[in-house]
Motif scaffolding. Sequence first.
Motif, PDB file in Angstrom:
ATOM      1  N   THR A 224       0.815  -1.216   0.000  1.00 30.14           N
ATOM      2  CA  THR A 224       0.000   0.000   0.000  1.00 30.14           C
ATOM      3  C   THR A 224       0.849   1.266   0.000  1.00 30.14           C
ATOM      4  O   THR A 224       0.313   2.356  -0.129  1.00 30.14           O
ATOM      5  N   GLY A 225       2.175   1.125   0.137  1.00 33.08           N
ATOM      6  CA  GLY A 225       3.028   2.309   0.094  1.00 33.08           C
ATOM      7  C   GLY A 225       3.284   2.927   1.462  1.00 33.08           C
ATOM      8  O   GLY A 225       4.045   3.885   1.571  1.00 33.08           O
ATOM      9  N   THR A 226       2.637   2.401   2.522  1.00 29.44           N
ATOM     10  CA  THR A 226       2.879   2.986   3.845  1.00 29.44           C
ATOM     11  C   THR A 226       4.318   2.744   4.287  1.00 29.44           C
ATOM     12  O   THR A 226       4.911   3.585   4.953  1.00 29.44           O
ATOM     13  N   LEU A 227       4.901   1.603   3.883  1.00 28.13           N
ATOM     14  CA  LEU A 227       6.297   1.334   4.267  1.00 28.13           C
ATOM     15  C   LEU A 227       7.229   2.356   3.617  1.00 28.13           C
ATOM     16  O   LEU A 227       8.114   2.907   4.276  1.00 28.13           O
ATOM     17  N   GLU A 228       6.987   2.624   2.317  1.00 29.00           N
ATOM     18  CA  GLU A 228       7.817   3.610   1.629  1.00 29.00           C
ATOM     19  C   GLU A 228       7.713   4.967   2.318  1.00 29.00           C
ATOM     20  O   GLU A 228       8.709   5.664   2.518  1.00 29.00           O
ATOM     21  N   ARG A 229       6.474   5.304   2.713  1.00 31.71           N
ATOM     22  CA  ARG A 229       6.285   6.579   3.400  1.00 31.71           C
ATOM     23  C   ARG A 229       7.004   6.589   4.751  1.00 31.71           C
ATOM     24  O   ARG A 229       7.653   7.569   5.103  1.00 31.71           O
ATOM     25  N   LEU A 230       6.903   5.482   5.493  1.00 30.71           N
ATOM     26  CA  LEU A 230       7.584   5.397   6.782  1.00 30.71           C
ATOM     27  C   LEU A 230       9.083   5.566   6.624  1.00 30.71           C
ATOM     28  O   LEU A 230       9.751   6.167   7.460  1.00 30.71           O
ATOM     29  N   MET A 231       9.627   5.030   5.516  1.00 34.15           N
ATOM     30  CA  MET A 231      11.071   5.103   5.295  1.00 34.15           C
ATOM     31  C   MET A 231      11.528   6.522   4.948  1.00 34.15           C
ATOM     32  O   MET A 231      12.723   6.802   4.947  1.00 34.15           O
ATOM     33  N   THR A 232      10.581   7.425   4.636  1.00 32.04           N
ATOM     34  CA  THR A 232      10.967   8.827   4.451  1.00 32.04           C
ATOM     35  C   THR A 232      10.874   9.595   5.772  1.00 32.04           C
ATOM     36  O   THR A 232      11.284  10.741   5.844  1.00 32.04           O
ATOM     37  N   THR A 233      10.325   8.971   6.816  1.00 31.18           N
ATOM     38  CA  THR A 233      10.279   9.619   8.129  1.00 31.18           C
ATOM     39  C   THR A 233      11.504   9.179   8.923  1.00 31.18           C
ATOM     40  O   THR A 233      12.341   8.431   8.420  1.00 31.18           O
ATOM     41  N   ARG A 234      11.585   9.617  10.174  1.00 28.08           N
ATOM     42  CA  ARG A 234      12.773   9.269  10.964  1.00 28.08           C
ATOM     43  C   ARG A 234      12.743   7.812  11.454  1.00 28.08           C
ATOM     44  O   ARG A 234      13.687   7.361  12.086  1.00 28.08           O
ATOM     45  N   THR A 235      11.648   7.078  11.152  1.00 27.47           N
ATOM     46  CA  THR A 235      11.536   5.680  11.564  1.00 27.47           C
ATOM     47  C   THR A 235      12.664   4.841  10.980  1.00 27.47           C
ATOM     48  O   THR A 235      12.885   4.846   9.769  1.00 27.47           O
ATOM     49  N   ARG A 236      13.377   4.111  11.844  1.00 26.54           N
ATOM     50  CA  ARG A 236      14.404   3.194  11.348  1.00 26.54           C
ATOM     51  C   ARG A 236      13.800   1.810  11.217  1.00 26.54           C
ATOM     52  O   ARG A 236      12.907   1.467  11.989  1.00 26.54           O
ATOM     53  N   PRO A 237      14.334   1.002  10.284  1.00 22.66           N
ATOM     54  CA  PRO A 237      13.814  -0.359  10.160  1.00 22.66           C
ATOM     55  C   PRO A 237      13.755  -1.077  11.505  1.00 22.66           C
ATOM     56  O   PRO A 237      12.745  -1.710  11.829  1.00 22.66           O
ATOM     57  N   ALA A 238      14.815  -0.959  12.314  1.00 19.35           N
ATOM     58  CA  ALA A 238      14.841  -1.658  13.598  1.00 19.35           C
ATOM     59  C   ALA A 238      13.728  -1.164  14.523  1.00 19.35           C
ATOM     60  O   ALA A 238      13.146  -1.944  15.285  1.00 19.35           O
ATOM     61  N   GLU A 239      13.418   0.124  14.422  1.00 18.80           N
ATOM     62  CA  GLU A 239      12.353   0.668  15.276  1.00 18.80           C
ATOM     63  C   GLU A 239      10.975   0.185  14.822  1.00 18.80           C
ATOM     64  O   GLU A 239      10.097  -0.074  15.648  1.00 18.80           O
ATOM     65  N   LEU A 240      10.811   0.082  13.515  1.00 10.24           N
ATOM     66  CA  LEU A 240       9.544  -0.432  12.990  1.00 10.24           C
ATOM     67  C   LEU A 240       9.329  -1.872  13.454  1.00 10.24           C
ATOM     68  O   LEU A 240       8.250  -2.243  13.928  1.00 10.24           O
ATOM     69  N   ILE A 241      10.391  -2.690  13.327  1.00  5.29           N
ATOM     70  CA  ILE A 241      10.317  -4.086  13.746  1.00  5.29           C
ATOM     71  C   ILE A 241      10.049  -4.163  15.260  1.00  5.29           C
ATOM     72  O   ILE A 241       9.231  -4.957  15.722  1.00  5.29           O
ATOM     73  N   ALA A 242      10.728  -3.305  16.030  1.00  4.58           N
ATOM     74  CA  ALA A 242      10.528  -3.303  17.483  1.00  4.58           C
ATOM     75  C   ALA A 242       9.089  -2.928  17.831  1.00  4.58           C
ATOM     76  O   ALA A 242       8.494  -3.498  18.751  1.00  4.58           O
ATOM     77  N   GLY A 243       8.519  -1.982  17.081  1.00  2.00           N
ATOM     78  CA  GLY A 243       7.130  -1.597  17.308  1.00  2.00           C
ATOM     79  C   GLY A 243       6.184  -2.757  17.066  1.00  2.00           C
ATOM     80  O   GLY A 243       5.271  -3.022  17.858  1.00  2.00           O
ATOM     81  N   TYR A 244       6.423  -3.478  15.962  1.00  2.00           N
ATOM     82  CA  TYR A 244       5.620  -4.666  15.671  1.00  2.00           C
ATOM     83  C   TYR A 244       5.765  -5.700  16.781  1.00  2.00           C
ATOM     84  O   TYR A 244       4.782  -6.278  17.243  1.00  2.00           O
TER      85      TYR A 244
END
Lengths: 250, 243
Positions: free
Chosen positions: B79-99
């Motif tokens: 849906t493109g939300t991941l691409e959008r998240l990657m333009t914010t300060r969110t780091r991959p590790a932080e996204l995974i930690a949130g999940y």
Amino acid sequence: MDAIEVDAVVVRRDRHGPPALDGITARVAAGRVTGLLGPSGAGKTTLLRVVVGVQRWSAGSVRVLGLPAGSPALRSRIGYLTQAAAVYADLTVAENVRYFAALAGAAPGAVVEVLDEVGMARWADRLAGALSGGQRARVSLACALVGRPDLLVLDEPTVGQDPVLRDELWRSFRARAAAGATVLVSSHVMDEAARCDDLLLVRDGRVLASGTPGSVMAQAGETDMDSAFLTLIRRQQQRTPVGATSGSTS
Amino acid sequence: MSAAVVPATAGRVLRQLRHDRRTVALLVLVPLLLLGLLRWMFQEEPGAFDRVAPIMVAVFPFTVMFLVTSIAMLRERTTGTLERLMTTRTRPAELIAGYALAFAVAASVQAGSMVTVALAVFGLDGAGPAAALVGVAELTALLGVGLGLLASAFSRTEFQAVQMLPVVVIPQLLLCGLFVPRESMSSVLHAVSDALPLSYAVQAIQRSAGPDTAGLWRDVCILAGCVILALALAAATMRRRTR
């Protein structure tokens, strides 16, 4: 001052076929609304993705707000609207915007303000998945606007919106620029060109023409944008031998 | 790491779950119904129920979380939300930690209700302490999250993501000691079983009922190591820039 400096950037999506960006060079002035116009497949989205730092490129250099594109320091300063509405269908409108507000470190109250700005305050508690395509696009736009970023990169923000809403959205882009933000908006609708301060006309991964709407029309010797674009394309084709792909030497 | 990104992401994922009633039912009610089915199946041999039910408490969160997270992350990609998240300060590790944080919360609800119902309603007997069962279930849920996130990186569509289940999950279910005790497997299968993380969850569940606390902690540590490895690999396969 230039907010975005793109120099001879090449992006190849696959080894065969023409590159998505073919050594493109472009400038986007700070504090102005720049329209990125061109037919579909021209490389508009690829160029925007390079600017926001999610697209790899194989040659050339890109500086955004004085830093190399993709720098971590830029991430809190850019608001990016993807072409398809990038929102969570199983969250409400307000929950979607609140999440991106938290990521952007937005001021409290920013969520209500921005929902008003895109005309979605009435639907704040509606699930995004239950909205029409145009409404969902506005929620997605709200998510890009909420952090009050210094640079707004908007990929076809007005597609699917009715004329009244389109007018309101353009007013809000202009207001953002008036407040000091740099706005880069892509569109394939030529009549939106008149609303921009500057234009970048692209085709086949290259800039065809750039400048104010008036100067672009003057370069083509036309009085409306549609004919100006067609004239510029024909000129480019005359320069390129028939059958050769533009600029491809590989 | 910025402190705000992980809780904001975990809160967002939990809110998504809450709006999706059917997924909540899948996460909480279905395990209880299956536990009831198990009790009914083993009506004539309560000993078998006492052996299998605690293992189910560990296996269920693993399977369900794998399925839910692999689809959820795939939807972020498509849906493109991941691409959008990657333009914010969110780091991959932080996204995974949130999940991981969000599904750890979901897993404690799931495992807590399973253990409560198994003990109070179905008269589960001879199992380890409830806290141990829930703790191991928490780890298997996170293992499911890690492997699910990882699997989504290798799928392009939801259709492909679902098909990772028989590849990643079912072999572990077959060899974890649920169907055949690990000691009675051939040496080859035993060695394969030793290499699969879910086996240590089952072993830990079984040891929690006995006096071997050192062995229990060893199993828990191995399992926790696998969880960290899976989550780290999931974060490493997430690219900010794509071709």
